[in-house]
Design an enzyme around this catalytic site. Structure first.
Site, PDB file in Angstrom:
ATOM      1  N   ARG A 110       1.195  -1.113  -0.205  1.00  0.00           N
ATOM      2  CA  ARG A 110       0.382  -0.484   0.109  1.00  0.00           C
ATOM      3  C   ARG A 110       1.157   1.044  -0.209  1.00  0.00           C
ATOM      4  NH1 ARG A 110      -2.668  -3.338  -1.202  1.00  0.00           N
ATOM      5  NH2 ARG A 110      -5.241  -3.882  -0.704  1.00  0.00           N
ATOM      6  N   HIS A 169       1.139  -0.264 -10.341  1.00  0.00           N
ATOM      7  CA  HIS A 169       0.321  -0.810  -9.863  1.00  0.00           C
ATOM      8  C   HIS A 169       0.122  -2.205 -10.257  1.00  0.00           C
ATOM      9  CE1 HIS A 169      -2.843  -0.698  -6.462  1.00  0.00           C
ATOM     10  NE2 HIS A 169      -2.415  -1.688  -6.912  1.00  0.00           N
TER      11      HIS A 169
END
Length: 309
Positions: free
Chosen positions: A224, A272
């Site tokens: 994260r 990502h």
């Protein structure tokens, strides 16, 4: 007939409409899968946080919300959601994450950037240590963290794992708690972040904890973006305390074109892509949980609302 609402973006429907029906059929479930069920008729919601569904109160008969994403931070604090919330633990995602983390661990261990980027006529003869002489620490020993720890340990690395509560793994030194975190960081020549986003994990890598890493450490973050204090990381890189950071997740995505991470010579940005939910394997997980719900059994991967994951 079991009424299942698919509440995600339109691209997700195109991907999942066939695989999810097939997975339910394989386990003998007769489902009516739609994107437009009347709320009061819905038995289960297959959910992604980018869905238009934000208020769960009309879904009075819903038995569970089955998240399509591994992370639940965008839904776990929704006060209208009082039904069981289940996170996605997808074997396809786990394999993808293991491959990505292992690849970048090997890249930093072997110093591959020196040769890939150093095609300038200079004969660089630095020989890397063997894996047994390299210490890798993984913060987060959930499904993804444990899978990565096993793979890296299998390659011969000295692996330490850290988690909020005590875990036990063969060939991995498992630490926990505040004192365990300091010990885990102190020995981390390569640090992998695979923690969830919670109030307790935000900025877990800050100026103080970055200073605890050995000089020349490399950081790999597919977990994260909020786990790292961006300003503190840039300072540690500029001071040559941290050798490199490979970052796949960010506080705001997409990462803006003018963000300093893009141009920094000691940062690798990936968009990502470390891993993603795979429709075929994820559909089987969803079907299994619907089957368990219909049988009155406990759901797999039920979210702990207090812990936040």
């Amino acid at each position: 007939m079991i009424n299942v609402l698919f509440a995600a973006n339109s691209d997700g429907w195109e991907t999942y409409s066939k695989t999810l029906r097939a997975a339910c059929s394989e386990v003998g479930l007769a489902v009516d899968l739609r994107v437009d069920h009347a709320p009061e008729r819905v038995d289960y919601i297959v959910y992604a946080p980018d869905s238009h569904v934000k208020d769960f109160r009309p879904f009075t008969q819903c038995k569970a919300v089955l998240n399509l994403w591994a992370g639940v931070e965008n839904v776990v604090n929704n006060k209208t959601l009082t039904k069981p919330l289940v996170r996605m633990v997808d074997p396809g995602m786990t394999q993808g994450m293991t491959e990505w983390v292992t690849g970048h661990t090997m890249r930093h261990h072997l110093g591959m950037d020196k040769h890939i980027l150093g095609q300038d006529g200079e004969w660089r003869s630095d020989i890397p240590p063997l894996s047994r002489d390299r210490h890798v620490t993984i913060l987060g020993l959930g499904q993804l963290g444990m899978a990565c720890a096993r793979a890296i340990s299998y390659l011969g690395f000295s692996v330490t794992g850290w988690s909020r509560s005590q875990k036990k793994m063969d060939s991995v030194a498992c630490l926990h708690g505040k004192d365990g975190l300091k010990q885990a960081l102190t020995g981390a020549e390569i640090l992998v972040l695979l923690l969830p986003k919670t109030p307790a994990t935000e900025n877990i890598l800050n100026a103080n904890s970055l200073a605890q890493l050995p000089a020349g450490a490399c950081i790999i973050n597919p977990g994260r973006g909020h786990l790292i204090d961006d300003t503190a990381l840039l300072s540690a890189l500029d001071a040559d305390h941290i050798a490199h950071a490979t970052l796949d997740v960010f506080r705001t995505e997409p990462l803006s074109a003018d963000h300093p991470f893009w141009a920094h010579p000691k940062i690798t940005v990936t968009p990502h892509i470390a891993s993603a939910t795979r429709a075929e394997t994820a559909s089987r997980v969803i079907a299994k949980n619907i089957q368990r719900g219909e049988a009155g059994e406990a759901f797999l991967y039920l979210v702990d609302r207090q812990a936040g994951y």
